[in-house]
Design an enzyme around this catalytic site. Structure first.
Site, PDB file in Angstrom:
ATOM      1  N   GLU A 197      18.884   3.942   5.409  1.00  0.00           N
ATOM      2  CA  GLU A 197      18.140   3.203   6.433  1.00  0.00           C
ATOM      3  C   GLU A 197      16.791   2.701   5.927  1.00  0.00           C
ATOM      4  OE1 GLU A 197      20.878   6.111   8.491  1.00  0.00           O
ATOM      5  OE2 GLU A 197      19.348   6.261   6.907  1.00  0.00           O
ATOM      6  N   ARG A 239      25.772   2.156  23.791  1.00  0.00           N
ATOM      7  CA  ARG A 239      27.152   2.465  23.414  1.00  0.00           C
ATOM      8  C   ARG A 239      28.062   2.323  24.633  1.00  0.00           C
ATOM      9  NH1 ARG A 239      29.459   8.417  21.524  1.00  0.00           N
ATOM     10  NH2 ARG A 239      31.474   7.708  20.740  1.00  0.00           N
ATOM     11  N   ASP A 289      27.868  13.159  21.280  1.00  0.00           N
ATOM     12  CA  ASP A 289      27.249  13.397  19.972  1.00  0.00           C
ATOM     13  C   ASP A 289      26.021  14.291  20.073  1.00  0.00           C
ATOM     14  OD1 ASP A 289      29.110  12.064  18.528  1.00  0.00           O
ATOM     15  OD2 ASP A 289      27.957  10.222  18.287  1.00  0.00           O
ATOM     16  N   HIS A 319      23.392   2.650  20.225  1.00  0.00           N
ATOM     17  CA  HIS A 319      23.416   4.044  20.690  1.00  0.00           C
ATOM     18  C   HIS A 319      22.001   4.445  21.113  1.00  0.00           C
ATOM     19  CE1 HIS A 319      27.113   3.485  18.536  1.00  0.00           C
ATOM     20  NE2 HIS A 319      27.569   4.683  18.853  1.00  0.00           N
ATOM     21  N   ASP A 354       4.202   6.076 -11.023  1.00  0.00           N
ATOM     22  CA  ASP A 354       4.956   7.321 -10.836  1.00  0.00           C
ATOM     23  C   ASP A 354       5.238   7.579  -9.361  1.00  0.00           C
ATOM     24  OD1 ASP A 354       5.085   8.561 -13.602  1.00  0.00           O
ATOM     25  OD2 ASP A 354       2.928   8.266 -13.435  1.00  0.00           O
ATOM     26  N   GLY A 355       4.229   7.345  -8.513  1.00  0.00           N
ATOM     27  CA  GLY A 355       4.404   7.587  -7.087  1.00  0.00           C
ATOM     28  C   GLY A 355       5.481   6.719  -6.476  1.00  0.00           C
ATOM     29  N   GLY A 413       0.791  -1.225   0.000  1.00  0.00           N
ATOM     30  CA  GLY A 413       0.000   0.000   0.000  1.00  0.00           C
ATOM     31  C   GLY A 413       0.823   1.275   0.000  1.00  0.00           C
ATOM     32  N   PRO A 414       1.748   1.462   0.950  1.00  0.00           N
ATOM     33  CA  PRO A 414       2.566   2.680   0.953  1.00  0.00           C
ATOM     34  C   PRO A 414       3.499   2.698  -0.262  1.00  0.00           C
ATOM     35  CG  PRO A 414       2.573   1.620   3.106  1.00  0.00           C
ATOM     36  CD  PRO A 414       1.972   0.645   2.147  1.00  0.00           C
TER      37      PRO A 414
END
Length: 582
Positions: free
Chosen positions: A334, A442, A391, A383, A82-83, A41-42
């Site tokens: 990711e 970490r 960080d 982390h 297209d999407g 779907g997405p």
């Protein structure tokens, strides 16, 4: 898709499309509708998962095929719009498909120049074909309504061995509708009775009743089905010969596609030396111990291999033409990694992939589909808190554990030490119908109770108890050792407290109520929880009388010890909170 499945005789339930209890939902759902191989779907997720499927085919071919026995030699076909090509996730995945030279991946791109808002000219004007050529794809452009041109293009793509193929099929959306063809209105709105009548008239369709499939109209599909059945029969014959020649490999192949773990999957587990160890490092050691007995596992990282500790000793990279490795370099992608892992999982692979927990946001769409499809994907999120220190707040996850826990059918595990981490991996591997997110530190953590760590499988357990306890201290991950120190401070004041390690809400809530009450006796209402993230949700375990300690704001740049102290995540703060309830 639904009409094609209906016309091919897979089912006859199209009249219930999108209705309560129907097997034909508004978007394709794997495991719900016969013939659907992935939930799509997405936009962008289907083509990206297909990259994972195509990679899995090559990886399993390298593992199982033998001279004269190509039991893995199929292609992966995609119909995309297209999407799909606009979505960033498809760019990430398709870039990798070109890099890996997945020549058995063929995409039919429905290039109709329409999206929901109107013409793609308002937002999507690049030459997608040239973009895919830059990715390393073989591309073609054809008239999508010309069946002979489509057939010729597919044949050319079949002949292309070293590059995935994108066939840009120029089409008209709503073809045949006199007033709606080529417009955005036909995308998501019913044509209406009058426009349906005009369309039938325009297409010389004499049937007035809806859902009519005239006699003989399904012959092309039946012919294709017969060809497919014949090809499958040939493959079954080949597989029967393969089982005679290579019985062990054949048994392994069938086991992998049944989603079963090998008999000795947990025969080798790590040993830890008792020294403080970051749970990400414990995870890496666990992987090194177990991967040899789990040949279905295929790991990777989104450009954070050294930080995630996801590569195992001696593991070869998967690269173009070298598909026999055990490790994938996803690059800084990711979302693409998450979607590709879905495709791998659907193809009999146990994929795991690493990144920082804060970047789980980038891949949330793919994680959600893994949960919806009941796929046992494993996410290695390191982390996991302000414990990463200098960080700073851009990389310090605050709301992420709560956001992941809010997702149905996703198991989140945040182990408190090395031994819990090893058990967490065992749980994740056994969860073949549930994706698992491992949240790992970490910073180094002290070793807790080796003999009790198996309690992680229950979601929560008593890590340190006291006779006639008056309060319960609950924590996850790196805060469990803080809770144990708070218990000691309370003992010095004559207050007995129980410490509960709660690495997984989902696992705990799957336990019988009797077990939950044993760990958290209802009569003990003086409860304090601590987790280095938002406190949202912890009230279900502390109760209305308890106190939740956490961080309901962004982090800061400093050594992690300083941040913990300044934000009040200390043994003293937890002990004071418990004392205030008594």
């Amino acid at each position: 898709m639904t009409s094609t499945l209906r016309s091919s005789g897979v089912f006859d339930i199209i009249k219930q499309f999108g209705q309560w209890g129907s097997r034909t939902p508004g978007h394709p759902e794997y495991g719900h509708t016969p013939g659907v191989e992935v939930t799509t779907g997405p936009l962008g997720q289907g083509i990206s998962a297909a990259v994972g499927m195509a990679l899995a085919e090559r990886w399993q071919a390298a593992r199982f095929n033998r001279p004269g026995y190509e039991v893995m030699n199929h292609r992966t076909f995609v119909i995309a719009g297209d999407g799909d090509l606009m979505e960033g996730v498809s760019s990430e995945a398709c870039s990798l498909a070109g890099h890996w030279q997945l020549g058995r991946l063929i995409v039919l791109y429905d290039d109709n120049h329409i999206s929901i808002d109107g013409s793609t000219g308002i937002a999507f004007t690049e030459d997608a074909r040239q973009r895919y050529e830059a990715y390393g794809w073989h591309t073609l452009r054809i008239d999508g309504h010309d069946r002979e041109a489509v057939a010729a293009a597919i044949q050319e793509a079949l002949d292309e061995a070293s590059r995935p193929s994108l066939i840009a099929c120029r089409t008209t959306i709503g073809y045949g509708s006199p007033n709606r063809a080529g417009t955005a209105k036909v995308h998501g709105e019913p044509l209406g009775a009058e426009e349906i009548r005009l369309t039938k008239e325009n297409l010389d369709w004499p049937y007035e009743e809806p859902f009519i499939v005239p006699e003989g109209a399904d012959q092309p599909l039946k012919t294709a089905a017969r060809k497919g059945q014949a090809a499958h029969a040939q493959w079954r014959e080949l597989m029967a010969e393969y089982e005679k020649a290579h019985p062990d490999l054949a048994a392994e192949l069938r086991r992998a596609f049944r989603g079963e773990l090998p008999p000795n999957w947990d025969a080798a587990m790590p040993e830890f030396d008792g020294k403080p160890l970051a749970t990400r490092a414990a995870s890496g050691q666990t992987l090194n111990a177990i991967i040899g007995n789990n040949p279905d596992m295929l790991g990777g990282s989104a450009d954070l291999t050294g930080s995630n500790k996801t590569i195992t000793s001696g593991a070869k990279d998967i690269q173009a033409g070298q598909y026999d490795g055990r490790y994938i370099r996803y690059g800084v992608r990711e979302h693409g990694m998450g979607a590709i892992m879905n495709g791998l999982s659907l193809h009999g692979v146990i994929p795991y992939g690493g990144t920082f927990l804060v970047f789980s946001d980038y891949m949330r769409g793919a994680i959600r589909l893994a949960a919806l499809m009941n796929q046992g994907v494993i996410y290695v999120f390191t982390h996991d808190s302000i414990g990463l220190g200098e960080d700073g707040p851009t990389h310090q996850p605050i709301e992420h554990l709560a956001a992941l826990r809010a997702m149905p059918n996703l198991t989140v595990i945040r182990p408190a030490d090395a031994w819990e981490t090893a058990v967490a991996w065992k749980v994740a591997l056994q969860n073949r119908a549930t994706p698992t997110a491992l949240a790992l530190t970490r910073q180094k953590l002290p070793e807790l109770a080796r003999d009790k760590a198996e309690g992680l499988a229950n979601g929560a357990y008593i890590v340190s108890d006291a006779p006639d306890f008056q309060a319960i201290l609950i924590a996850s991950g790196s805060e469990v050792s803080i809770a144990i120190n708070a218990q000691k401070l309370l003992a010095e004041q004559g207050i007995a407290a129980r410490v509960v390690s709660m690495p997984s809400w989902e696992l705990f809530e799957a336990m019988p109520q009797s077990y939950q009450d044993e760990i958290l006796p209802p009569a003990i209402t003086a409860r304090v929880s601590m987790e280095a993230g938002v406190t949202q949700g912890w009230e279900r375990y502390t109760g209305s009388s308890g106190i939740t300690l956490g961080i309901n704001h962004f982090g800061a740049s400093a050594p992690y010890e300083t941040i913990y102290r300044e934000f009040g995540l200390t043994p003293e703060a937890m002990a004071d909170a418990a004392q205030s309830l008594l």
